[in-house]
Design an enzyme around this catalytic site. Structure first.
Site, PDB file in Angstrom:
ATOM      1  N   PRO A  24     -43.205  17.724  18.527  1.00  5.38           N
ATOM      2  CA  PRO A  24     -43.002  18.050  17.031  1.00  5.38           C
ATOM      3  C   PRO A  24     -42.181  16.670  16.541  1.00  5.38           C
ATOM      4  CG  PRO A  24     -41.735  19.394  18.631  1.00  5.38           C
ATOM      5  CD  PRO A  24     -42.841  18.648  19.565  1.00  5.38           C
ATOM      6  N   LEU A  25     -42.641  16.303  15.355  1.00  5.54           N
ATOM      7  CA  LEU A  25     -41.674  15.136  14.878  1.00  5.54           C
ATOM      8  C   LEU A  25     -41.559  15.578  13.434  1.00  5.54           C
ATOM      9  CD1 LEU A  25     -44.212  12.885  16.428  1.00  5.54           C
ATOM     10  CD2 LEU A  25     -41.707  12.831  17.147  1.00  5.54           C
ATOM     11  N   THR A  26     -40.430  15.441  12.723  1.00  7.34           N
ATOM     12  CA  THR A  26     -40.173  15.653  11.222  1.00  7.34           C
ATOM     13  C   THR A  26     -40.380  14.622  10.552  1.00  7.34           C
ATOM     14  OG1 THR A  26     -38.367  17.290  11.979  1.00  7.34           O
ATOM     15  CG2 THR A  26     -38.325  16.243   9.751  1.00  7.34           C
ATOM     16  N   ALA A  57     -41.495  20.592  13.000  1.00  6.06           N
ATOM     17  CA  ALA A  57     -40.764  21.740  12.841  1.00  6.06           C
ATOM     18  C   ALA A  57     -41.100  22.262  11.308  1.00  6.06           C
ATOM     19  CB  ALA A  57     -39.151  21.560  13.150  1.00  6.06           C
ATOM     20  N   GLN A  99     -44.900  24.558  14.999  1.00  3.99           N
ATOM     21  CA  GLN A  99     -43.339  24.929  15.465  1.00  3.99           C
ATOM     22  C   GLN A  99     -42.708  25.712  14.614  1.00  3.99           C
ATOM     23  OE1 GLN A  99     -40.074  21.877  15.975  1.00  3.99           O
ATOM     24  NE2 GLN A  99     -39.994  22.433  18.029  1.00  3.99           N
ATOM     25  N   HIS A 175     -38.954  27.383  17.987  1.00  5.48           N
ATOM     26  CA  HIS A 175     -38.069  26.058  18.318  1.00  5.48           C
ATOM     27  C   HIS A 175     -36.902  26.745  18.566  1.00  5.48           C
ATOM     28  CE1 HIS A 175     -35.918  22.452  17.925  1.00  5.48           C
ATOM     29  NE2 HIS A 175     -36.392  22.047  16.702  1.00  5.48           N
ATOM     30  N   ALA A 177     -34.412  24.925  20.283  1.00  2.00           N
ATOM     31  CA  ALA A 177     -33.729  23.734  20.717  1.00  2.00           C
ATOM     32  C   ALA A 177     -33.134  22.828  19.490  1.00  2.00           C
ATOM     33  CB  ALA A 177     -34.848  22.830  21.295  1.00  2.00           C
ATOM     34  N   ASN A 178     -32.207  21.730  20.077  1.00  2.00           N
ATOM     35  CA  ASN A 178     -31.928  20.760  19.157  1.00  2.00           C
ATOM     36  C   ASN A 178     -30.726  20.994  18.193  1.00  2.00           C
ATOM     37  OD1 ASN A 178     -33.511  19.152  20.783  1.00  2.00           O
ATOM     38  ND2 ASN A 178     -34.948  19.174  19.123  1.00  2.00           N
ATOM     39  N   TYR A 180     -30.517  23.791  16.166  1.00  2.00           N
ATOM     40  CA  TYR A 180     -31.073  24.755  15.298  1.00  2.00           C
ATOM     41  C   TYR A 180     -30.737  26.187  15.526  1.00  2.00           C
ATOM     42  CZ  TYR A 180     -32.519  20.354  13.659  1.00  2.00           C
ATOM     43  OH  TYR A 180     -32.373  18.976  13.324  1.00  2.00           O
ATOM     44  N   ARG A 227     -39.393  26.239  23.142  1.00  2.00           N
ATOM     45  CA  ARG A 227     -38.752  24.851  23.245  1.00  2.00           C
ATOM     46  C   ARG A 227     -37.349  25.189  23.266  1.00  2.00           C
ATOM     47  NH1 ARG A 227     -38.401  19.230  20.236  1.00  2.00           N
ATOM     48  NH2 ARG A 227     -39.445  17.933  21.827  1.00  2.00           N
ATOM     49  N   ASN A 235     -26.602  17.289  16.748  1.00  2.00           N
ATOM     50  CA  ASN A 235     -26.203  18.495  15.670  1.00  2.00           C
ATOM     51  C   ASN A 235     -24.908  18.998  16.232  1.00  2.00           C
ATOM     52  OD1 ASN A 235     -28.103  18.279  13.607  1.00  2.00           O
ATOM     53  ND2 ASN A 235     -29.595  19.444  14.990  1.00  2.00           N
ATOM     54  N   GLY A 316     -43.291  11.697  21.760  1.00  2.00           N
ATOM     55  CA  GLY A 316     -42.884  11.708  20.238  1.00  2.00           C
ATOM     56  C   GLY A 316     -43.297  10.430  19.653  1.00  2.00           C
TER      57      GLY A 316
END
Ligand code: PHB
Length: 358
Positions: A24-26, A57, A99, A175, A177-178, A180, A227, A235, A316
């Site tokens: 997944p790539l914003t 995402a 995602q 999602h 992860a990361n 959020y 994920r 973040n 990615g």
């Protein structure tokens, strides 16, 4: 013969031609109203030779947004836009899951309905700045969600999952992860709640498990992935006992029989140093298919598949710059270099104009 990136694999109900997954790539290139547009169709269609595409995402509700020009998956127009994407990928023989995203505190009132405060498990302001339509702006202190508000958020995931099925996706990835929303609940640096969603790891994992159960009930476990990113500090995230927390989360995901577990095995862009973590130990606790991600190259990915660490590997940045990454790996051809100045937002340049092999 040992398995490698080019061996087919089936994740739940999704049969992949190879084990190379587009991560997944914003990219911040949706049209007004969060509607996928023609260049988004071309971008995903160009990358359909990946065994599986995981979309960028995608917010599940208006309150789930945290960056400009994101596509959504909650209105009729968004569903119609995504339908063109899934039809194009399927026509090329590819598979694609979406995602599902709620950013929680990683947002700004200027990106939210009625200039609302971002929501989070606890009212803890992240360090750093939000990307807004007015440029970089300091994050604000989010509003802690009331316990009584959580069922509606779970329902937003269900609504988005049904929307994803209507849009023709092969499945969804939750999602968590990361840094959020769901990750903000999992890790104790961001979750200081006193109710049944905070404190013990059982409590911190509760929202993820409720979301997973509801999405599984809606569309079937064989179409659902999750994920996680146990030690990604991006973040402004931290946990006091990451191995304990994420070994627990991994084990409680086992009974769902999900299509896959997708793990970001370290820290992503500019988030700082990740703490040490034994991903091999976590992987051994998981009974289903494991998707590894983070700076893998062809050799490391093949090794991870051959030695049983991973069932598939998500790439990615290489997929941003190489729509035909699968063919390039197959031929040991050189890779295009990605231009990071065009990652987030902009035009077709740096998005759908990377060359394929002649
Ligand atoms: C980002 O936009 O930087 C971003 C979005 C989603 C992620 C990670 C990073 O999971």
């Amino acid at each position: 013969m040992s398995l490698d990136l080019f061996s087919p694999v089936t994740l739940g109900s999704v049969a992949l031609n190879n084990r190379m997954v587009m991560a997944p790539l914003t990219r911040n290139r949706a049209a007004e109203g969060g509607v996928p547009q023609a260049m988004n169709v071309t971008y995903y269609e160009q990358r359909a030779s990946a065994g599986l595409i995981i979309t960028e995402a995608t917010p599940i509700s208006p309150m789930a947004h945290g960056y400009p020009a994101l596509p959504g998956i909650y209105t009729e127009a968004q569903i119609a836009g995504w339908r063109k994407v899934t039809d194009a990928v399927h026509a090329k023989g590819g598979k694609i899951v979406i995602q599902l995203w709620h950013v929680g505190r990683i947002s700004h009132p200027s990106l939210l309905p009625n200039a609302a405060l971002p929501v989070a498990p606890s009212a803890i302001k992240p360090k750093g700045q939000a990307f807004t339509y007015q440029g970089l702006v300091d994050y604000v202190t989010p509003r802690a969600l009331e316990t009584s508000e959580l069922p509606a958020i779970v329902q937003d995931y269900v609504h988005a999952s049904h929307a994803a099925m209507t849009a023709g996706f092969d499945g969804v990835e939750i999602h968590a992860a990361n840094g959020y929303l769901l990750d903000q609940f999992l890790r104790d640096g961001t979750n200081q709640r006193q109710d049944q969603y905070g404190g013990s790891v059982e409590n911190r994992a509760r929202l993820l498990l409720e979301v997973t159960q509801a999405v599984v009930d809606a569309i079937g476990a064989d179409k659902v992935g999750v994920r996680l990113s146990p030690v990604n500090p991006f973040n402004d995230m931290r946990d006091s006992q990451p191995q304990y927390t994420f070994d627990y989360v991994t084990q409680v995901l086992n009974p769902f029989g999900l299509a896959y577990l997708h793990v970001v095995e370290g820290g992503i862009h500019g988030g700082g140093e990740a703490e040490p973590f034994d991903f091999g130990a976590m992987r051994k606790l998981y009974k289903g298919a494991y998707m590894a991600n983070l700076s893998y190259d062809k050799a490391r990915a093949n090794a991870a598949i051959a030695n049983g660490h991973a069932d598939c590997v998500a790439f990615g940045v290489p997929f941003i710059a190489n729509p035909d990454l699968v063919e390039r790996f197959a031929q040991n051809a050189p890779l295009n270099v990605a231009d990071s100045s065009t990652f987030y937002g902009g035009s077709e340049h740096g998005y759908i104009d990377y060359p394929t092999l002649a």
